[in-house]
Design a protein around this motif. Structure first.
Motif, PDB file in Angstrom:
ATOM      1  N   LEU A 118       0.736  -1.160   0.267  1.00 59.69           N
ATOM      2  CA  LEU A 118       0.149  -0.165  -0.086  1.00 59.69           C
ATOM      3  C   LEU A 118       0.808   1.262  -0.066  1.00 59.69           C
ATOM      4  O   LEU A 118       0.394   2.473   0.067  1.00 59.69           O
ATOM      5  N   ARG A 119       2.200   1.181   0.108  1.00 63.72           N
ATOM      6  CA  ARG A 119       3.004   2.187   0.069  1.00 63.72           C
ATOM      7  C   ARG A 119       2.964   3.172   1.247  1.00 63.72           C
ATOM      8  O   ARG A 119       3.014   4.509   1.303  1.00 63.72           O
ATOM      9  N   ALA A 299      -6.119 -10.615   1.270  1.00 61.80           N
ATOM     10  CA  ALA A 299      -6.802 -11.341   0.544  1.00 61.80           C
ATOM     11  C   ALA A 299      -7.427 -10.623  -0.901  1.00 61.80           C
ATOM     12  O   ALA A 299      -7.424 -11.267  -2.021  1.00 61.80           O
ATOM     13  N   LEU A 300      -7.605  -8.925  -0.791  1.00 62.61           N
ATOM     14  CA  LEU A 300      -7.694  -8.704  -1.891  1.00 62.61           C
ATOM     15  C   LEU A 300      -6.465  -8.718  -3.209  1.00 62.61           C
ATOM     16  O   LEU A 300      -6.428  -8.629  -4.082  1.00 62.61           O
ATOM     17  N   ARG A 301      -5.314  -8.420  -2.218  1.00 62.30           N
ATOM     18  CA  ARG A 301      -4.220  -8.520  -3.233  1.00 62.30           C
ATOM     19  C   ARG A 301      -3.992  -9.839  -3.866  1.00 62.30           C
ATOM     20  O   ARG A 301      -3.533 -10.024  -4.907  1.00 62.30           O
ATOM     21  N   PRO A 307      -3.094  -2.699  -5.370  1.00 63.25           N
ATOM     22  CA  PRO A 307      -2.902  -1.941  -3.962  1.00 63.25           C
ATOM     23  C   PRO A 307      -3.174  -0.656  -4.326  1.00 63.25           C
ATOM     24  O   PRO A 307      -3.758   0.103  -3.452  1.00 63.25           O
ATOM     25  N   ALA A 308      -2.799   0.123  -5.310  1.00 59.19           N
ATOM     26  CA  ALA A 308      -3.189   1.364  -5.726  1.00 59.19           C
ATOM     27  C   ALA A 308      -4.643   1.826  -5.652  1.00 59.19           C
ATOM     28  O   ALA A 308      -5.036   2.828  -5.033  1.00 59.19           O
ATOM     29  N   ALA A 309      -5.378   0.683  -6.175  1.00 58.92           N
ATOM     30  CA  ALA A 309      -6.910   0.737  -6.120  1.00 58.92           C
ATOM     31  C   ALA A 309      -7.447   0.622  -4.616  1.00 58.92           C
ATOM     32  O   ALA A 309      -8.527   1.340  -4.442  1.00 58.92           O
ATOM     33  N   ILE A 310      -6.808  -0.131  -3.865  1.00 57.16           N
ATOM     34  CA  ILE A 310      -7.307  -0.217  -2.444  1.00 57.16           C
ATOM     35  C   ILE A 310      -6.964   1.060  -1.886  1.00 57.16           C
ATOM     36  O   ILE A 310      -7.916   1.555  -1.030  1.00 57.16           O
ATOM     37  N   ARG A 311      -5.741   1.592  -2.001  1.00 57.00           N
ATOM     38  CA  ARG A 311      -5.593   2.925  -1.728  1.00 57.00           C
ATOM     39  C   ARG A 311      -6.497   4.155  -1.896  1.00 57.00           C
ATOM     40  O   ARG A 311      -6.992   4.869  -1.205  1.00 57.00           O
ATOM     41  N   LEU A 312      -6.710   4.176  -3.235  1.00 59.18           N
ATOM     42  CA  LEU A 312      -7.705   4.853  -3.843  1.00 59.18           C
ATOM     43  C   LEU A 312      -9.318   4.826  -3.087  1.00 59.18           C
ATOM     44  O   LEU A 312      -9.809   5.929  -2.785  1.00 59.18           O
TER      45      LEU A 312
END
Length: 409
Positions: A118-119, A299-301, A307-312
């Protein structure tokens, strides 16, 4: 204990703005003006079920704090703990028939992987409760010797009445405190306590449970709140800039920790601002390990989500808001990421100078990430509909989104 690798933060032209942020203790916004080195402590996980989206939303909020500070050309001294010994961890290990140390190590490793993906910028000091015990014991002894702690059947408790500032973090009435104490790891009904709210500092050794040398306290293990106080005092000192965590930590954890620090040092405040992130729900209830209604980053990964979409998806909600995760959150974030990447992939575009300042202004205003996303959306729409001739614009947009929002395009 080691943290995770840091992603590079691109340099941006000009200088960011000082952060104005809501402080629970102040019951409103405060402008943070740290010195050359900004100091922040964020409470970490209890590693028996990591990392759900509630965790990720909280750490995303305090990652933004760091990025705003870095944009003001300050250094950031960030400390985070890991509560790698506590009742919930031991209970989960017993339930699953697993060694508690292996469970903690595995879940902490998974948390590091998720934070890397997730940076999230890592802490300079990532400290476990177990490794902090040599510093916790003398702190409890000092509280006892100062009359701020007492023994009850071998256990050591903190007296909340020893701190005249008790209650100034959460601003809750006594009955609400008592209810939350029972709900969040306290024992207000235990007979013999001077005050039902008094929290545990040192738990005397129990049969079949891990324990450590407690010096004059006897063998045992630390309470929850004193752990963070010991770590913060060692690495940040009193009066650091931000104490952060989820809103469920305002009481009892941050309230009690502040009182421990006030009583042991004679100084006030423990932190200049207490900043709390909202709760993430699923199916109508707060995401929590006890309820089991969790969506895990890992689980999403594994399902192939960027991960950039998760962060957004997290950034689309204001950090102080309570909100409910739905499939539409992720669908919208994936579409937004695709639009942004398409927009910056072109060789030129409309000027992005105003965009940089809009994002800076939004984040400086209580970390208004949704407003920052909307500003980038507007630039991407202009790029799509009108184009432009500024060859540096797509690169500046990419660096702005990366440096300030932590999203790599």
């Amino acid at each position: 204990m080691h943290a995770w690798p840091a992603s590079e933060v691109p340099a941006l032209p000009g200088k960011g703005r000082d952060l104005r942020i809501h402080s629970t203790a102040d019951e409103g916004p405060v402008t943070l003006v740290p010195g050359p080195v900004a100091r922040i402590y964020v409470c970490g996980i209890t590693p028996y079920d990591a990392t759900h989206l509630g965790h990720a939303a909280t750490y995303n909020a305090f990652d933004l704090v760091q990025r705003v500070w870095l944009d003001t050309k300050r250094q950031v001294h960030y400390v985070q703990n890991v509560t790698d010994i506590d009742d919930p961890l031991l209970e989960r290990a017993v339930r699953d028939g697993e060694d508690w140390t292996l469970l903690a190590e595995r879940e902490t490793a998974l948390f590091r992987e998720d934070m890397t993906a997730l940076r999230m910028l890592p802490p300079q000091h990532y400290i476990g409760a177990v490794e902090s015990i040599p510093g916790i014991v003398p702190l409890v002894e000092r509280l006892r010797d100062a009359g701020a702690a007492y023994e009850l059947d071998g256990d050591t408790y903190f007296s909340v009445e020893s701190d005249p500032h008790f209650g100034e973090v959460s601003h809750l009435d006594a009955e609400t405190m008592r209810l939350l104490s029972a709900e969040r790891g306290g024992d207000p009904e235990r007979p013999g306590k001077k005050n039902p709210l008094d929290p545990l500092l040192w738990l005397a050794a129990r049969d079949g449970e891990p324990h450590w040398d407690g010096g004059s306290l006897g063998p045992g293990r630390p309470g929850w709140h004193i752990e963070c106080v010991a770590i913060a005092l060692e690495h940040l000192g009193m009066g650091f800039d931000v104490q952060g965590g989820g809103s469920d930590l305002a009481f009892p954890h941050h309230e009690m920790g502040a009182s421990h620090a006030h009583a042991v040092t004679g100084e006030h405040p423990f932190a200049k601002a207490y900043v709390h992130a909202g709760m993430v729900a699923l199916d109508g209830e707060k995401m929590s390990k006890s309820r089991g209604n969790l969506v895990f980053v890992s689980a999403l990964r594994r399902d192939g989500v960027d991960p950039a979409a998760i962060r957004l998806a997290l950034l689309a909600h204001h950090y102080r808001a309570d909100w409910e995760w739905t499939d539409e959150d992720l669908t919208g974030a994936v579409a937004r990421l695709d639009r942004w990447r398409a927009a910056v992939s072109r060789p030129d575009g409309p000027s992005a100078d105003d965009l940089l300042e809009e994002v800076r202004e939004a984040l400086a205003n209580d970390l208004d990430a949704p407003a920052a996303l909307a500003a980038v959306d507007r630039w991407a729409e202009r790029q799509q509909s009108e184009g432009g001739t500024d060859e540096g614009a797509p690169g500046l947009v990419s660096r702005t989104v990366d440096a300030l929002l932590g999203v790599a395009l």
